[in-house]
Design a protein around this motif. Structure first.
Motif, short mmCIF file in Angstrom:
data_model
loop_
_atom_site.label_atom_id
_atom_site.label_comp_id
_atom_site.label_asym_id
_atom_site.label_seq_id
_atom_site.Cartn_x
_atom_site.Cartn_y
_atom_site.Cartn_z
N UNK A 51 0.82 -1.21 0.00
CA UNK A 51 0.00 0.00 0.00
C UNK A 51 0.85 1.26 0.00
N UNK A 52 0.20 2.40 -0.24
CA UNK A 52 0.87 3.69 -0.26
C UNK A 52 0.17 4.62 0.72
N UNK A 53 0.98 5.54 1.28
CA UNK A 53 0.45 6.47 2.27
C UNK A 53 -0.24 7.63 1.58
N UNK A 54 -1.40 8.00 2.08
CA UNK A 54 -2.16 9.13 1.58
C UNK A 54 -2.55 9.98 2.77
N UNK A 55 -2.28 11.28 2.70
CA UNK A 55 -2.59 12.19 3.79
C UNK A 55 -3.96 12.82 3.56
N UNK A 56 -4.83 12.67 4.55
CA UNK A 56 -6.18 13.22 4.49
C UNK A 56 -6.44 13.94 5.80
N UNK A 57 -6.65 15.27 5.71
CA UNK A 57 -6.95 16.10 6.87
C UNK A 57 -5.89 15.95 7.95
N UNK A 69 -5.48 6.55 -6.61
CA UNK A 69 -6.00 7.56 -7.51
C UNK A 69 -7.42 7.97 -7.15
N UNK A 70 -8.25 7.00 -6.80
CA UNK A 70 -9.62 7.31 -6.43
C UNK A 70 -9.67 8.12 -5.14
N UNK A 71 -8.80 7.76 -4.17
CA UNK A 71 -8.77 8.49 -2.90
C UNK A 71 -8.33 9.93 -3.11
N UNK A 72 -7.27 10.11 -3.93
CA UNK A 72 -6.79 11.46 -4.20
C UNK A 72 -7.84 12.27 -4.97
N UNK A 73 -8.53 11.61 -5.89
CA UNK A 73 -9.58 12.31 -6.64
C UNK A 73 -10.71 12.74 -5.71
N UNK A 74 -11.08 11.85 -4.80
CA UNK A 74 -12.14 12.19 -3.84
C UNK A 74 -11.67 13.31 -2.91
N UNK A 75 -10.41 13.27 -2.52
CA UNK A 75 -9.87 14.32 -1.66
C UNK A 75 -9.90 15.66 -2.36
N UNK A 76 -9.46 15.68 -3.64
CA UNK A 76 -9.47 16.92 -4.41
C UNK A 76 -10.90 17.42 -4.60
N UNK A 77 -11.82 16.50 -4.87
CA UNK A 77 -13.23 16.89 -5.05
C UNK A 77 -13.79 17.48 -3.75
N UNK A 78 -13.42 16.87 -2.62
CA UNK A 78 -13.90 17.38 -1.33
C UNK A 78 -13.36 18.77 -1.05
N UNK A 79 -12.06 18.98 -1.34
CA UNK A 79 -11.48 20.30 -1.11
C UNK A 79 -12.13 21.36 -1.99
N UNK A 80 -12.33 21.03 -3.27
CA UNK A 80 -12.95 22.00 -4.16
C UNK A 80 -14.40 22.27 -3.76
#
Length: 289
Positions: A51-57, A69-80
């Motif tokens: 697995x790879x580390x992803x920083x969220x909040x 990719x899906x997690x980062x996309x969801x994170x970007x969508x949430x921020x926007x």
């Protein structure tokens, strides 16, 4: 040596077994043993390593590579989405403040009209010849005097109401201005992270010297974009001022020393060398040299 006839085991054999017996584990101690991973644990560990580390909040989470990719996309969508919501809330708050200010200004205008009407009526009473009116009709003069006094009190009331609405409108205007300044300051720090009092003073000086902008005009700026433009203009002038100095330093710099070409090795006459090697005569050596 005693021997058990039935089992054929001697006492010496038993004593050797006792000497080689392992020590008993005392109460509270844990025997060291290598535990084998159960079924399924090894695959989970492998997936965790992959697995790879992803920083969220502000917190790090390990997710499979396929889902990163899906997690980062969801994170970007949430921020926007959050940014759009913040902008929408700010616009709604500003619109509500403007509407409230317009209502107060409208009420203030109405109070000003009413006060003006009372003033016009007072002017009519003040234009009367009161002495002649008292001599001609004392009773009418008394009635007009009472009406004049009531109108004066009404004028005072209308003037007080007008002052209250004007003060309320001024308060809302200043409150809206402070809100705009706060938003502009946040925007300015986002545009120019190192902005501070020293930078502001430099911008003021450059704006006044090169563009003729007065200090009182700069005090009225509430848009961070204008300050950003002045900052870029100041930096551009600083670079233009430094350019002649840089060119002069380049011109005054000592010329670089060109590396000398490596001396060419003398070419060897292979035929003469072969003759010298074969015959070994002095003439062949002289010819080679």
């Amino acid at each position: 040596m005693d021997t058990n006839q039935e089992s054929g085991v001697s006492l010496d054999d038993v004593s050797e077994l006792l000497d080689e017996a392992p020590e008993q584990v005392e109460e509270g101690e844990v025997a060291e043993a290598e535990e084998l991973p159960e079924e399924g644990e090894q695959s989970e560990a492998t997936e965790e390593d992959d697995g790879e580390l992803v920083e969220i909040e502000g917190k790090a989470y390990r997710v499979p590579k396929e889902l990163k990719g899906m997690v980062l996309m969801h994170k970007d969508y949430t921020q926007k989405t959050q940014e759009v919501a913040d902008q929408r809330r700010a616009v709604e708050e500003r619109a509500h403040a403007l509407e409230q200010r317009e209502q107060v200004l409208g009420a203030s205008f109405e109070k000003a009209v009413e006060f003006r009407q009372v003033q016009d009526r007072l002017a009519q009473f003040e234009a009367l010849d009161w002495n002649a009116l008292v001599d001609a009709d004392p009773a009418q003069a008394q009635k007009l005097t009472i009406a004049y006094q009531q109108l004066q009190r009404e004028a005072q009331t209308k003037f007080s109401e007008l002052q209250q609405t004007q003060a309320q409108a001024q308060h809302l205007t200043e409150q809206q201005r402070q809100q705009m300044l706060t938003e502009a300051q946040q925007d300015l720090h986002a545009r120019l992270p190192g902005f501070g009092p020293q930078t502001a003073q430099q911008i003021r000086k450059a704006a006044e010297e090169h563009y003729g902008i007065k200090p009182e005009e700069l005090n009225g700026l509430v848009d961070a974009r204008h300050v950003h433009i002045l900052h870029d203009a100041m930096k551009w002038r600083e670079l233009q001022a430094k350019q002649p100095q840089a060119m002069r330093k380049v011109a005054e710099a000592a010329p670089a020393i060109k590396p000398q070409a490596a001396p060419q090795k003398p070419r060897t006459n292979q035929a003469a060398f072969d003759r010298l090697k074969k015959n070994g005569r002095v003439e062949d050596l002289a010819a080679l040299l």
